[in-house]
Design a protein around this motif. Structure first.
Motif, short mmCIF file in Angstrom:
data_model
loop_
_atom_site.label_atom_id
_atom_site.label_comp_id
_atom_site.label_asym_id
_atom_site.label_seq_id
_atom_site.Cartn_x
_atom_site.Cartn_y
_atom_site.Cartn_z
N LEU A 193 0.86 -1.17 0.00
CA LEU A 193 0.00 0.00 0.00
C LEU A 193 0.90 1.23 0.00
CD1 LEU A 193 -3.18 0.67 2.03
CD2 LEU A 193 -1.47 2.43 1.79
N LYS A 194 0.72 2.06 -0.99
CA LYS A 194 1.49 3.30 -1.10
C LYS A 194 0.55 4.40 -1.56
CE LYS A 194 5.49 5.39 -3.33
NZ LYS A 194 6.55 5.20 -4.33
N LEU A 195 0.49 5.47 -0.77
CA LEU A 195 -0.31 6.64 -1.13
C LEU A 195 0.65 7.79 -1.35
CD1 LEU A 195 -3.15 7.87 -1.49
CD2 LEU A 195 -3.11 8.41 0.97
N SER A 196 0.69 8.27 -2.60
CA SER A 196 1.62 9.34 -2.98
C SER A 196 0.87 10.61 -3.32
CB SER A 196 2.43 8.90 -4.21
OG SER A 196 3.07 7.68 -3.98
N MET B 284 -3.40 12.84 -5.77
CA MET B 284 -2.90 11.68 -5.03
C MET B 284 -3.05 10.44 -5.90
SD MET B 284 -3.97 12.08 -1.11
CE MET B 284 -2.72 12.79 -0.08
N GLN B 285 -2.15 9.48 -5.64
CA GLN B 285 -2.22 8.20 -6.33
C GLN B 285 -2.08 7.10 -5.28
OE1 GLN B 285 1.11 6.53 -8.68
NE2 GLN B 285 -0.37 6.42 -10.35
N LEU B 286 -2.97 6.13 -5.34
CA LEU B 286 -2.93 4.97 -4.47
C LEU B 286 -2.46 3.77 -5.29
CD1 LEU B 286 -3.66 3.56 -1.73
CD2 LEU B 286 -5.87 3.04 -2.79
N ALA B 287 -1.47 3.06 -4.78
CA ALA B 287 -1.03 1.79 -5.36
C ALA B 287 -1.23 0.73 -4.28
CB ALA B 287 0.42 1.86 -5.79
N VAL B 288 -2.03 -0.28 -4.59
CA VAL B 288 -2.33 -1.31 -3.61
C VAL B 288 -2.31 -2.67 -4.29
CG1 VAL B 288 -4.83 -1.00 -3.92
CG2 VAL B 288 -3.98 -1.96 -1.80
N GLY B 289 -1.79 -3.67 -3.58
CA GLY B 289 -1.71 -5.01 -4.16
C GLY B 289 -1.83 -6.07 -3.09
N ARG C 11 1.81 7.36 5.49
CA ARG C 11 1.10 7.73 6.73
C ARG C 11 0.74 9.22 6.72
NH1 ARG C 11 5.35 4.59 9.36
NH2 ARG C 11 6.15 6.57 10.14
N ALA C 12 1.68 10.07 6.28
CA ALA C 12 1.42 11.51 6.23
C ALA C 12 0.29 11.83 5.25
CB ALA C 12 2.69 12.26 5.85
N ASN C 13 0.30 11.17 4.10
CA ASN C 13 -0.75 11.40 3.11
C ASN C 13 -2.11 10.90 3.60
OD1 ASN C 13 0.92 12.73 1.27
ND2 ASN C 13 1.61 10.80 0.39
N LEU C 14 -2.11 9.78 4.31
CA LEU C 14 -3.36 9.30 4.91
C LEU C 14 -3.89 10.31 5.92
CD1 LEU C 14 -2.52 5.52 5.42
CD2 LEU C 14 -4.34 6.44 3.96
N ARG C 15 -2.99 10.83 6.78
CA ARG C 15 -3.41 11.83 7.77
C ARG C 15 -3.98 13.07 7.09
NH1 ARG C 15 1.16 10.18 10.33
NH2 ARG C 15 2.37 11.97 9.58
N SER C 16 -3.38 13.48 5.95
CA SER C 16 -3.88 14.67 5.25
C SER C 16 -5.29 14.44 4.71
CB SER C 16 -2.94 15.07 4.12
OG SER C 16 -3.09 14.21 3.01
N MET C 17 -5.69 13.17 4.54
CA MET C 17 -7.04 12.84 4.10
C MET C 17 -7.98 12.60 5.29
SD MET C 17 -6.39 10.30 0.84
CE MET C 17 -8.14 10.23 0.40
N GLY C 18 -7.43 12.71 6.51
CA GLY C 18 -8.24 12.49 7.71
C GLY C 18 -8.38 11.03 8.07
N ILE C 19 -7.44 10.20 7.61
CA ILE C 19 -7.48 8.76 7.88
C ILE C 19 -6.27 8.40 8.74
CG2 ILE C 19 -7.40 6.45 6.86
CD1 ILE C 19 -8.56 7.72 4.28
#
Length: 168
Positions: free
Chosen positions: A91-94, A107-112, A151-159
């Motif tokens: 899981l990578k959120l950029s 933002m781009q989410l890559a998940v596998g 983690r920082a990008n998730l926090r910026s989305m309120g997650i």
């Protein structure tokens, strides 16, 4: 939770088609109409190829629908794949900024999961937040370590993801 079909908005896709077509014409037309220096031809040719690839990528995005279910995320299209939330291993959120002050971007989410291909979606996709939130919950459930940037990008989305807080 029932399955939800998600697609990129037509307005976004048409804007990308317009950009790709304009770029391909601006790079390809001089090559077809006038004789140019070989270095200029290489630069224009590279630009033409770049815009052509962008056009194909946009067409793939148009033909792909994403099905967000309680147990999976399915990219149903020409380059389709499936992510099983219980087997998530990547899981990578950029965040990609378009301005120096980082006030605009996407933002781009890559998940596998389970060694399969990655599903990559960007914030233009309808339901992007729902996919990111579901991926974060799956990562939390299995204790998947996340990068500082993710983690920082998730926090910026309120997650927030339990167990992934930064030490202070």
């Amino acid at each position: 939770m029932s399955s939800v079909d998600l697609r990129y908005p037509r307005q976004t896709l048409w804007a990308d088609y317009l950009r790709a077509g304009t770029g391909a014409v601006l790079c390809g037309l001089p090559l077809a109409v006038i004789e140019v220096n070989q270095w200029v031809a290489m630069i224009l040719g590279a630009g033409f190829v770049l815009f052509a690839v962008f056009f194909v990528r946009t067409a793939l995005r148009q033909r792909t629908r994403y099905v967000l279910g309680p147990d999976t995320l399915c990219a149903d299209g020409p380059a389709g794949t499936l992510v099983e939330w219980s087997r998530i291993d990547r899981l990578k959120l950029s965040y990609f900024s378009t301005k120096r002050d980082r006030s605009d971007g996407w933002m781009q989410l890559a998940v596998g999961s389970a060694g399969g291909r990655l599903v990559r979606v960007d914030s233009a996709l309808e339901g992007f937040y729902d996919i990111v939130e579901r991926a974060a919950r799956a990562a939390e459930t299995i204790g998947l370590p996340l990068s500082v940037a993710t983690r920082a990008n998730l926090r910026s989305m309120g997650i927030s993801v339990a167990g992934q807080e930064e030490a202070v």
